[in-house]
Enzyme design. Structure first.
Site, short mmCIF file in Angstrom:
data_model
loop_
_atom_site.label_atom_id
_atom_site.label_comp_id
_atom_site.label_asym_id
_atom_site.label_seq_id
_atom_site.Cartn_x
_atom_site.Cartn_y
_atom_site.Cartn_z
N LYS A 146 -4.04 3.35 2.41
CA LYS A 146 -5.19 2.61 1.87
C LYS A 146 -6.25 3.58 1.35
CE LYS A 146 -4.41 -1.25 4.98
NZ LYS A 146 -4.68 -1.77 6.33
N LYS A 169 0.82 -1.23 0.00
CA LYS A 169 0.00 0.00 0.00
C LYS A 169 0.85 1.27 0.00
CE LYS A 169 -0.28 -2.06 4.20
NZ LYS A 169 -0.96 -3.20 4.78
N1 LIG Z 1 0.94 -8.41 6.98
C1 LIG Z 1 -0.29 -8.11 6.55
O1 LIG Z 1 -1.28 -8.48 7.17
C2 LIG Z 1 -0.48 -7.33 5.27
C3 LIG Z 1 -1.77 -7.07 4.78
C4 LIG Z 1 -1.94 -6.38 3.57
C5 LIG Z 1 -0.83 -5.96 2.88
N2 LIG Z 1 0.43 -6.21 3.38
C6 LIG Z 1 1.58 -5.75 2.61
O2 LIG Z 1 2.25 -6.91 2.07
C7 LIG Z 1 3.65 -6.66 2.01
C8 LIG Z 1 4.38 -7.74 2.79
O3 LIG Z 1 3.99 -7.67 4.15
P1 LIG Z 1 4.46 -8.79 5.21
O4 LIG Z 1 3.69 -8.51 6.46
O5 LIG Z 1 4.40 -10.14 4.59
O6 LIG Z 1 5.98 -8.36 5.42
P2 LIG Z 1 7.13 -9.17 6.23
O7 LIG Z 1 6.52 -10.25 7.04
O8 LIG Z 1 7.96 -8.15 6.90
O9 LIG Z 1 7.98 -9.87 5.06
C9 LIG Z 1 8.67 -9.12 4.10
C10 LIG Z 1 9.37 -10.06 3.13
O10 LIG Z 1 9.95 -9.25 2.11
C11 LIG Z 1 11.27 -9.76 1.84
N3 LIG Z 1 12.04 -8.66 1.24
C12 LIG Z 1 12.26 -7.40 1.70
N4 LIG Z 1 12.97 -6.67 0.82
C13 LIG Z 1 13.19 -7.49 -0.24
C14 LIG Z 1 13.83 -7.31 -1.49
N5 LIG Z 1 14.40 -6.14 -1.83
N6 LIG Z 1 13.86 -8.36 -2.35
C15 LIG Z 1 13.28 -9.55 -2.03
N7 LIG Z 1 12.65 -9.78 -0.86
C16 LIG Z 1 12.59 -8.75 0.02
C17 LIG Z 1 11.77 -10.21 3.19
O11 LIG Z 1 12.83 -11.12 3.01
P3 LIG Z 1 13.52 -11.87 4.27
O12 LIG Z 1 12.49 -12.87 4.72
O13 LIG Z 1 14.72 -12.51 3.70
O14 LIG Z 1 13.79 -10.81 5.29
C18 LIG Z 1 10.49 -10.88 3.75
O15 LIG Z 1 10.38 -12.21 3.30
C19 LIG Z 1 3.86 -5.25 2.56
O16 LIG Z 1 3.85 -4.34 1.50
C20 LIG Z 1 2.63 -5.01 3.43
O17 LIG Z 1 2.30 -3.63 3.54
C21 LIG Z 1 0.62 -6.88 4.56
#
Ligand SMILES: NC(=O)c1ccc[n+]([C@@H]2O[C@H](COP(=O)([O-])OP(=O)(O)OC[C@H]3O[C@@H](n4cnc5c(N)ncnc54)[C@H](OP(=O)(O)O)[C@@H]3O)[C@@H](O)[C@H]2O)c1
Length: 395
Positions: A196, A96
């Site tokens: 959002k 987002k």
């Molecule tokens: N969490 C939610 O409920 C939710 C809901 C809606 C939207 N989102 C969105 O979805 C996205 C992911 O959220 P998340 O909660 O899953 O985040 P997260 O748990 O912090 O995981 C982030 C992932 O991104 C990887 N990463 C970071 N920089 C990278 C790069 N340059 N190249 C390749 N991989 C990279 C990290 O790798 P490593 O594992 O190696 O550190 C990790 O696996 C975000 O944009 C968030 O705003 C999240």
């Protein structure tokens, strides 16, 4: 057209792993994750999948025909989405923050390259708000979209108002349960809701408003006095994202705590859930409710976008192409509750009308009318002060 999908996935955190699990649970094997790019290849992932830390491995693999971007780095995500569109690879994103800053140019690039680009999971997780705004509400009747867009802050507010927890304990509980970011500012200062809201506004009213132009205020300075005020007025404080079209074609949007009365749908949205009220002429109000975050609910929303891409579904941005374009405005007046402590802070906000005032040695408050333009003008001065404000709607 229905076709076999080989996904190049970026990110294997909460949502990436959620998508992996959800895909593993669905029937049929014509959607596969071919390769996963992460930041740190040494992390133990506990799954049998093909990982890399080099984006080139994905972008140069001729078998990969769709990109799914689920990383937590907005600038890197922007680069991934741009490159996908340039290579005419359909792309799904959940980021987002990246979308709130870059959507107009990415929409244009998607059009130029005729490449599907979907991001329903970015706003309200598993609740299909964007797709609904695109398809069902694509006409002049829509008046407003208003709701609880952030689950973590809502969880904290629920604990405060239902279980009499203090703010610090509720925040700690949210963090312990994994509902809140380690940097609470994103959720509690309203940034997440703001991003959002920017995305929803494009689909609801066809206009893009940059995040820095929008008034945003969160709940991190809320204290017992504010909670008591809300209880006395038989309301609950909710952190609300709100966009509304005025009769003259102006559209205003803001993110702020609001004192919500018992008869409103969002009054009863509790814990980490999200709830969005869509209001229009003739149909009046409709309410969408569900899980706005979390690995599996968001993973399910991402799968829905993947399936839609597979059938070449695209957002059409119909509202952006209307013959009567709407315009952004802050020319609207709201009733506000404003709590402060010092004499100096008592004059921070210029009320056009003061309706109620209370002064004590510990804290003071005013209830009065103020324009959104005035709030936008002073928004930087509000940060870091021992004050709190909330919208106090008349109805
Ligand atoms: N969490 C939610 O409920 C939710 C809901 C809606 C939207 N989102 C969105 O979805 C996205 C992911 O959220 P998340 O909660 O899953 O985040 P997260 O748990 O912090 O995981 C982030 C992932 O991104 C990887 N990463 C970071 N920089 C990278 C790069 N340059 N190249 C390749 N991989 C990279 C990290 O790798 P490593 O594992 O190696 O550190 C990790 O696996 C975000 O944009 C968030 O705003 C999240």
């Amino acid at each position: 057209m229905k076709k076999e999908i080989n996904i190049g996935l970026f990110g294997f955190g909460s949502v990436g792993r959620g998508l992996y699990d959800v895909l593993g649970a669905v029937e049929g094997k014509d959607v596969k994750i071919k390769r996963i790019c992460v930041r740190d290849l040494t992390k133990e992932r506990g799954v049998d999948a093909n990982f890399t830390d080099n984006a080139e491995d994905i972008f140069t693999d001729p078998e990969i025909n769709m990109i799914v971007e689920l990383i937590d780095d907005a600038e890197a995500a922007y680069g991934i989405v741009r490159r996908s569109l340039e290579q005419k690879l359909p792309v799904v994103s959940g980021n987002k923050k990246m979308l709130a800053y870059h959507l107009p140019e990415l929409i244009e690039l998607g059009k130029q390259t005729a490449t599907p680009f979907l991001y329903d999971a970015s706003a309200c997780g598993s609740i299909p708000v964007i797709r609904n705004l695109e398809e069902y509400y694509d006409n002049d009747l829509l008046v407003s979209v208003k709701g609880i867009l952030n689950g973590s802050s809502n969880f904290v507010l629920s604990k405060i108002f239902n279980e009499n927890m203090d703010y610090a304990s509720a925040l700690k509980l949210a963090q312990d349960l994994g509902f809140a970011e380690s940097d609470p500012s994103l959720d509690f200062d309203g940034w997440d809701s703001l991003f959002k809201l920017v995305i929803l506004t494009i689909h609801a009213f066809g206009i893009y408003v940059a995040p820095e132009k929008i008034f945003r205020y969160g709940i991190s300075t809320m204290n017992d006095a504010d909670i008591r005020f809300a209880a006395e007025k038989q309301r609950r404080i909710k952190l609300v994202g709100h966009v509304e079209k005025l009769a003259d074609g102006g559209v205003y949007l803001w993110v702020a705590p609001q004192l919500i009365s018992r008869d409103k749908y969002i009054y009863s949205v509790e814990d980490e859930f999200n709830g969005v009220v869509i209001k229009g002429r003739y149909y009046y109000k409709q309410f969408m409710f569900g899980r706005g975050a979390g690995g599996h609910p968001t993973g399910a929303a991402v799968l829905s976008d993947i399936t839609a891409c597979r059938y070449d579904y695209r957002y059409e941005y119909k509202r952006m192409n209307t013959s009567l374009p709407l315009h952004h405005t802050n020319d609207v007046t709201h009733r506000i509750y404003y709590r402060y402590r010092t004499e100096e802070d008592s004059t921070l906000i210029h009320f056009s009308k003061v309706r109620e005032r209370y002064t004590s040695s510990e804290w003071s408050y005013m209830v009065g009318d103020v324009t959104l333009a005035e709030l936008v003008a002073i928004k930087d001065k509000l940060a870091g002060k021992d004050i709190f404000l909330a919208a106090y709607p008349f109805d």
